[in-house]
Design a protein around this motif. Structure first.
Motif, PDB file in Angstrom:
ATOM      1  N   LEU A 360       0.798  -1.177  -0.124  1.00 50.74           N
ATOM      2  CA  LEU A 360       0.019  -0.188  -0.066  1.00 50.74           C
ATOM      3  C   LEU A 360       0.849   1.191   0.046  1.00 50.74           C
ATOM      4  N   LEU A 361       2.084   1.234   0.779  1.00 45.03           N
ATOM      5  CA  LEU A 361       2.836   2.166   0.482  1.00 45.03           C
ATOM      6  C   LEU A 361       3.667   2.483  -0.802  1.00 45.03           C
ATOM      7  N   MET A 362       3.499   1.412  -1.719  1.00 50.04           N
ATOM      8  CA  MET A 362       4.003   1.829  -3.006  1.00 50.04           C
ATOM      9  C   MET A 362       2.788   2.432  -3.931  1.00 50.04           C
ATOM     10  N   VAL A 363       1.816   2.528  -3.453  1.00 49.05           N
ATOM     11  CA  VAL A 363       0.740   2.927  -4.338  1.00 49.05           C
ATOM     12  C   VAL A 363       0.931   4.636  -4.516  1.00 49.05           C
ATOM     13  N   THR A 364       1.797   5.097  -3.698  1.00 48.70           N
ATOM     14  CA  THR A 364       1.959   6.419  -3.721  1.00 48.70           C
ATOM     15  C   THR A 364       2.907   6.964  -4.711  1.00 48.70           C
ATOM     16  N   VAL A 365       3.523   5.747  -5.523  1.00 52.42           N
ATOM     17  CA  VAL A 365       4.404   6.430  -6.496  1.00 52.42           C
ATOM     18  C   VAL A 365       3.990   6.903  -7.506  1.00 52.42           C
ATOM     19  N   GLY A 366       4.815   7.910  -8.286  1.00 55.03           N
ATOM     20  CA  GLY A 366       4.265   8.695  -9.560  1.00 55.03           C
ATOM     21  C   GLY A 366       5.418   8.691 -10.440  1.00 55.03           C
ATOM     22  N   GLU A 367       5.570   9.472 -11.318  1.00 50.64           N
ATOM     23  CA  GLU A 367       6.349   9.514 -12.516  1.00 50.64           C
ATOM     24  C   GLU A 367       7.827  10.116 -12.104  1.00 50.64           C
ATOM     25  N   ASP A 368       7.975  10.680 -11.022  1.00 51.56           N
ATOM     26  CA  ASP A 368       9.340  10.959 -10.464  1.00 51.56           C
ATOM     27  C   ASP A 368      10.102   9.737  -9.883  1.00 51.56           C
ATOM     28  N   PRO A 369      11.021   9.589 -10.367  1.00 55.41           N
ATOM     29  CA  PRO A 369      11.984   8.565  -9.901  1.00 55.41           C
ATOM     30  C   PRO A 369      12.348   8.635  -8.381  1.00 55.41           C
ATOM     31  N   SER A 370      12.337   9.909  -7.896  1.00 55.94           N
ATOM     32  CA  SER A 370      12.815  10.220  -6.585  1.00 55.94           C
ATOM     33  C   SER A 370      11.892   9.517  -5.718  1.00 55.94           C
ATOM     34  N   GLY A 371      10.695   9.146  -6.014  1.00 53.23           N
ATOM     35  CA  GLY A 371       9.584   8.391  -5.264  1.00 53.23           C
ATOM     36  C   GLY A 371      10.397   6.888  -4.998  1.00 53.23           C
ATOM     37  N   TYR A 372      11.437   6.457  -5.637  1.00 49.20           N
ATOM     38  CA  TYR A 372      12.076   5.174  -4.988  1.00 49.20           C
ATOM     39  C   TYR A 372      12.206   5.547  -3.624  1.00 49.20           C
ATOM     40  N   TRP A 373      12.713   6.581  -3.161  1.00 48.02           N
ATOM     41  CA  TRP A 373      13.321   6.606  -1.754  1.00 48.02           C
ATOM     42  C   TRP A 373      12.014   6.737  -0.846  1.00 48.02           C
ATOM     43  N   THR A 374      11.062   7.440  -1.513  1.00 45.47           N
ATOM     44  CA  THR A 374       9.995   7.550  -0.126  1.00 45.47           C
ATOM     45  C   THR A 374       8.935   6.680  -0.648  1.00 45.47           C
ATOM     46  N   ALA A 375       8.887   5.805  -1.529  1.00 46.97           N
ATOM     47  CA  ALA A 375       7.679   4.928  -1.482  1.00 46.97           C
ATOM     48  C   ALA A 375       8.164   3.514  -1.928  1.00 46.97           C
ATOM     49  N   VAL A 376       9.093   3.338  -2.837  1.00 43.72           N
ATOM     50  CA  VAL A 376       9.315   1.929  -3.329  1.00 43.72           C
ATOM     51  C   VAL A 376      10.294   1.398  -2.337  1.00 43.72           C
ATOM     52  N   LEU A 377      11.427   1.823  -1.981  1.00 48.68           N
ATOM     53  CA  LEU A 377      12.390   1.300  -1.013  1.00 48.68           C
ATOM     54  C   LEU A 377      11.704   1.139   0.328  1.00 48.68           C
ATOM     55  N   PRO A 378      11.142   1.929   1.012  1.00 53.31           N
ATOM     56  CA  PRO A 378      10.718   1.334   2.474  1.00 53.31           C
ATOM     57  C   PRO A 378       9.465   0.593   2.074  1.00 53.31           C
ATOM     58  N   GLY A 379       8.508   0.700   0.911  1.00 57.38           N
ATOM     59  CA  GLY A 379       7.780  -0.575   0.666  1.00 57.38           C
ATOM     60  C   GLY A 379       8.100  -1.744   0.541  1.00 57.38           C
ATOM     61  N   LEU A 380       9.655  -1.896  -0.225  1.00 57.74           N
ATOM     62  CA  LEU A 380      10.085  -3.223  -0.442  1.00 57.74           C
ATOM     63  C   LEU A 380      10.600  -3.727   0.844  1.00 57.74           C
ATOM     64  N   VAL A 381      11.144  -2.870   1.743  1.00 57.63           N
ATOM     65  CA  VAL A 381      11.719  -3.474   3.012  1.00 57.63           C
ATOM     66  C   VAL A 381      10.762  -3.852   3.961  1.00 57.63           C
TER      67      VAL A 381
END
Length: 478
Positions: A360-381
């Motif tokens: 659900l945290l990764m639902v916040t991703v957008g077009e900006d790759p910087s979203g990796y640090w705020t959504a994808v990385l913590p989501g994957l952890v």
């Protein structure tokens, strides 16, 4: 090759492969490493394969699912073969088939040839997977078995750590074809070690393999997957799609009655349905269906998203998807030991719930790759931590509920459920994503994943029973 009886006698009857258990654990890890390495390197190569061989998302889906169709359906046959002909012999067959198919993948001139070769890789993987885990079950007893399974889970998962990064470097450096050559290294190391195991575990008799059941499983799973994937290209009303879905559904509907008939007549079904009378086996496999379906979708979708939307190089995408596996490697042995002491129930309930929060945290991703640090990385952890809490206790709960002499087929059933769940969700990815990878499509995929994970958590919390082994804990050789 010696028989199982002497190995059991030398161990004082505690376990058939007690004297070989260090070697058994190494072989189980390495053979699973081969299968895991191939699975983990392919996802990062999908955009490069699409660029060279064409075919769009459909070819990418089939590159993954051709392997999973044969692996998920034939793993049931392989479990029976493992019990009948011995774990060591069947693992050896599987490694040889896998190696040959890998070479064909590496030289495939077209997408069609690659897909066929991937299907044969699945045959090899099906032979290896249940026998590897069944060897551990045969060699270890008591609480130390749970710890051994945790160690196997952790170290065999190293393939998933090396795969995305090494595979990405290979794809970006010398080309995607070389990723299939990499699997030759662990195969070359493992086969001589397998031959050094002094004993084996085989059944006392050799009933016929349920060929009709195997055909129904392959046609049923393959037909449904074929329809789901090809509908994206041909449409739901296309004759091929309709025929595939109908034939697949009919084969699956016929499977259970056929297995009941075989049980009554020859007593040698592909799937011994009596195993499902054990509560933890039935509930554990139901949880597996939901949880591994979610995991199959997330890693497929996230890897494509990083490369095709955020334009990450293959090796960066591989590195970016490592957190779950790193967490699994670091904590699996500890979690396996704790589950062996306290029981698997709440580990299996908490793990998927934590992973759902990550999705659900990764639902916040957008077009900006910087979203990796705020959504994808913590989501994957969070996903990784959830997987770690769940995977070893789940394996222990399922296999701990079946008789040792049926550990091969029990392991095969659980692995088949996991693989089939993953391949179905990958087949459905085209529907969820809307035909192409996009931000909106990823949002939908993460919601679907979270729902499946939460369903697995609820099933585990309600259905799993903590059963502690009455056997005394052995001193561990680990």
């Amino acid at each position: 090759m010696t028989s199982a009886r002497p190995a059991a006698d030398r161990s004082g009857g505690t376990a058939p492969l007690h004297d070989d258990r260090r070697l058994v654990l190494v072989v189980a890890i390495l053979s699973s490493f081969v299968v895991g390495l191939d699975s983990s390197v392919v996802n990062v190569a999908l955009p490069a394969i699409r660029t060279e061989l064409g075919g769009g998302l459909v070819v990418q889906q089939w590159t993954v699912d051709a392997y999973l169709v044969t692996l998920g359906s034939l793993i049931l046959v392989a479990g029976s073969l493992s019990d009948l002909f011995g774990r060591v012999r069947v693992i050896t067959w599987g490694l040889v088939v896998f190696g040959i198919a890998s070479v064909v993948c590496a030289i495939a001139p077209t997408g069609e040839v690659l897909v066929v070769a991937r299907a044969f890789q699945g045959v090899g993987g099906a032979l290896v997977t249940p026998s590897a885990l069944a060897l551990i079950v045969a060699a270890f007893r008591g609480a130390v078995q749970a710890k051994a399974i945790g160690t196997w889970t952790a170290w065999s998962s190293a393939a998933s750590i090396l795969g995305p990064v090494v595979g990405g470097l290979i794809v970006d450096g010398i080309g995607w074809r070389w990723i299939f050559v990499v699997t030759a290294v662990p195969i070359a190391v493992t086969i001589p070690l397998v031959r050094r195991i002094s004993g084996d575990v085989v059944a006392g008799d050799r009933p016929r393999v349920d060929v009709v059941g195997a055909v129904l499983a392959v046609v049923g799973v393959g037909g449904v997957v074929l329809g789901l994937i090809e509908q994206e290209r041909l449409g739901w009303g296309a004759p091929v799609v309709v025929a595939a879905l109908v034939v697949g559904a009919l084969a699956l509907l016929a499977f259970v009655p056929w297995e009941l008939r075989v049980t009554r007549t020859s007593g040698s079904p592909l799937v011994p349905l009596a195993l499902f009378r054990a509560r933890n086996f039935a509930v554990g496999n139901l949880a597996t269906l939901s949880i591994y379906g979610a995991l199959g979708m997330v890693f497929f979708v996230v890897t494509l998203f990083l490369q095709e939307v955020w334009s990450f190089p293959a090796w960066v995408a591989g590195l970016a998807t490592l957190p779950p596996t790193v967490v699994l490697l670091l904590l699996s042995t500890t979690v396996g030991g704790l589950a062996g002491r306290f029981g698997p129930r709440w580990f299996m309930a908490a793990g998927p719930a934590v992973a759902a929060a990550g999705a659900l945290l990764m639902v916040t991703v957008g077009e900006d790759p910087s979203g990796y640090w705020t959504a994808v990385l913590p989501g994957l952890v969070l996903v990784g931590f959830g997987i770690t809490l769940m995977v070893s206790p789940l394996t222990s709960a399922v296999l701990g509920s079946v008789p040792q002499h049926e550990a091969g087929v029990g392991s095969a059933i659980n692995n088949a459920v996991a693989r089939i769940a993953g391949l179905v969700t990958v087949a459905l990815a085209g529907v969820v994503l809307g035909g192409e990878v996009s931000v909106a499509g990823v949002h939908r995929a993460m919601v679907v994943m979270a729902v499946l994970l939460l369903a697995g958590a609820v099933v585990s919390a309600i259905g799993i029973v903590d059963v502690r082994s009455p056997e005394a804990e052995e001193t561990s050789p680990l």
